[in-house]
Design an enzyme around this catalytic site. Structure first.
Site, PDB file in Angstrom:
ATOM      1  N   HIS A  63       0.848  -1.185   0.000  1.00 20.18           N
ATOM      2  CA  HIS A  63       0.000   0.000   0.000  1.00 20.18           C
ATOM      3  C   HIS A  63       0.887   1.240   0.000  1.00 20.18           C
ATOM      4  CE1 HIS A  63       1.013  -0.520   4.227  1.00 20.18           C
ATOM      5  NE2 HIS A  63       0.561   0.686   4.498  1.00 20.18           N
ATOM      6  N   HIS A  65       1.395   3.961   1.951  1.00 21.00           N
ATOM      7  CA  HIS A  65       1.780   4.784   3.082  1.00 21.00           C
ATOM      8  C   HIS A  65       3.300   4.915   3.032  1.00 21.00           C
ATOM      9  CE1 HIS A  65      -2.068   4.321   5.729  1.00 21.00           C
ATOM     10  NE2 HIS A  65      -2.080   5.432   5.019  1.00 21.00           N
ATOM     11  N   ASP A  67       5.900   4.760   5.007  1.00 16.94           N
ATOM     12  CA  ASP A  67       6.861   3.815   5.578  1.00 16.94           C
ATOM     13  C   ASP A  67       6.950   2.523   4.786  1.00 16.94           C
ATOM     14  OD1 ASP A  67       4.205   3.552   6.603  1.00 16.94           O
ATOM     15  OD2 ASP A  67       4.901   2.223   8.186  1.00 16.94           O
ATOM     16  N   HIS A  68       6.087   2.359   3.783  1.00 19.91           N
ATOM     17  CA  HIS A  68       6.106   1.166   2.936  1.00 19.91           C
ATOM     18  C   HIS A  68       6.481   1.465   1.481  1.00 19.91           C
ATOM     19  CE1 HIS A  68       4.123  -1.517   5.922  1.00 19.91           C
ATOM     20  NE2 HIS A  68       3.711  -0.345   6.368  1.00 19.91           N
TER      21      HIS A  68
END
EC number: 3.1.26.11
Length: 301
Positions: A63, A65, A67-68
């Site tokens: 996904h 976001h 931090d990913h």
């Protein structure tokens, strides 16, 4: 020699710490290198872990976001800077196409590599090779998120004593494996079933059907456990799992090796995640992931 292992590049949640970088994982699977969720700092973590851009064949983003996915820009530019000679396929939620486009072209660089987009819009098989199928399942998070599952086809294990009994040796063994019969001897006469291995990667999500489907029968399950059970309500509110929930899923799914990761910075003692997973009833092999860990995929059953 084939290698099947998980290389952990980062294990933090939304906020990195002195000891935990933002997310990043590479699954080495024989000749494939599948990168999952490259967060900030992934390129530098690759150097520390001994992972080269040439090792990568796929990128899977659960996904969009930060931090990913914020490390995606640097990874793509490094792939091109190093002139990786093979095609690389990128899988990501189709609803995040605009984010992928922005990250891919965050700054100017020279494109030298064939990067194939393969957005994911629904549950099902998203790629098939001779060695495995790659599946995606929808998860439950404030933004659209998919987990990934690699499934190796079932095969057969040759039995040396049976081969000797039937006088099969040398090139005839390969002929039997390819054709299924040699001189009246069938493959079933000299072999036994060998279940294919299964690997799943589950990030930010509440408990949902997708989590259970991805975990089912896995040799290795890599799963977020952002919170501990005392903060279950907070986990549900923000679309995350607790270590207790992840461990119960793994125990019920028959997972052989459970890798917990994506830890909130609010918990300074990582051993609490291990205690909670064991108390929840998971008895298989358990890894509380640390940055730069190398975790072997269990040998075939």
């Amino acid at each position: 020699m084939s290698v099947r292992e998980l290389v952990v590049l980062g294990t933090a949640s939304q906020v990195p710490t002195r000891h935990r970088n933002h997310n990043g994982y590479v699954l080495r699977w024989d000749g494939e290198g599948i990168m999952f969720d490259p967060g900030e700092g992934t390129q530098r973590q690759m150097l520390h872990a001994g992972v080269a851009a040439h090792d990568l064949t796929r990128i899977c983003v659960t996904h969009f976001h930060g931090d990913h996915s914020l490390g995606l820009a640097g990874v793509i530019q490094r792939i091109n800077l190093d002139r990786v000679p093979h095609e690389i396929t990128a899988h990501y939620p189709a609803s995040g196409e605009r984010f992928f486009e922005r990250l891919r072209y965050a700054t100017a660089y020279r494109e030298t590599v064939a990067l194939t987009r393969s957005p994911v819009a629904a549950d099902g098989v998203i790629a098939t090779t001779e060695a495995f199928t790659l599946e995606a399942r929808r998860l439950s998070h404030p933004v659209e998120s998919f987990g990934y599952r690699l499934v190796e086809p079932d095969g057969r294990r040759m039995l040396p004593e049976r081969l000797a009994e039937h006088g099969i040796s040398g090139p005839a063994v390969g002929e039997l494996q390819r054709g299924g019969v040699v001189g009246g001897v069938t493959l079933a006469d000299v072999s036994a079933p060998r279940p294919g291995q299964r690997f799943a990667f589950v990030m930010d999500t509440r408990l949902c059907d997708g989590v259970h489907a991805l975990a089912d029968g896995c040799d290795m399950l890599v799963v977020e456990s952002t919170f501990l059970a005392a903060d279950t309500a907070l986990a549900r509110e923000h679309g995350h799992l607790t270590a207790e929930q992840a461990a119960k899923v793994a125990a019920g799914a028959g997972v052989r090796h459970l890798v917990l990761t994506h830890f909130s910075q609010r918990y300074p003692d990582a051993t609490a995640f291990e205690r909670e997973a064991r108390d929840a009833g998971f008895t298989g092999r358990l890894t509380i992931a640390r940055d730069l860990d190398r975790v072997p995929v269990p040998k075939r059953r």
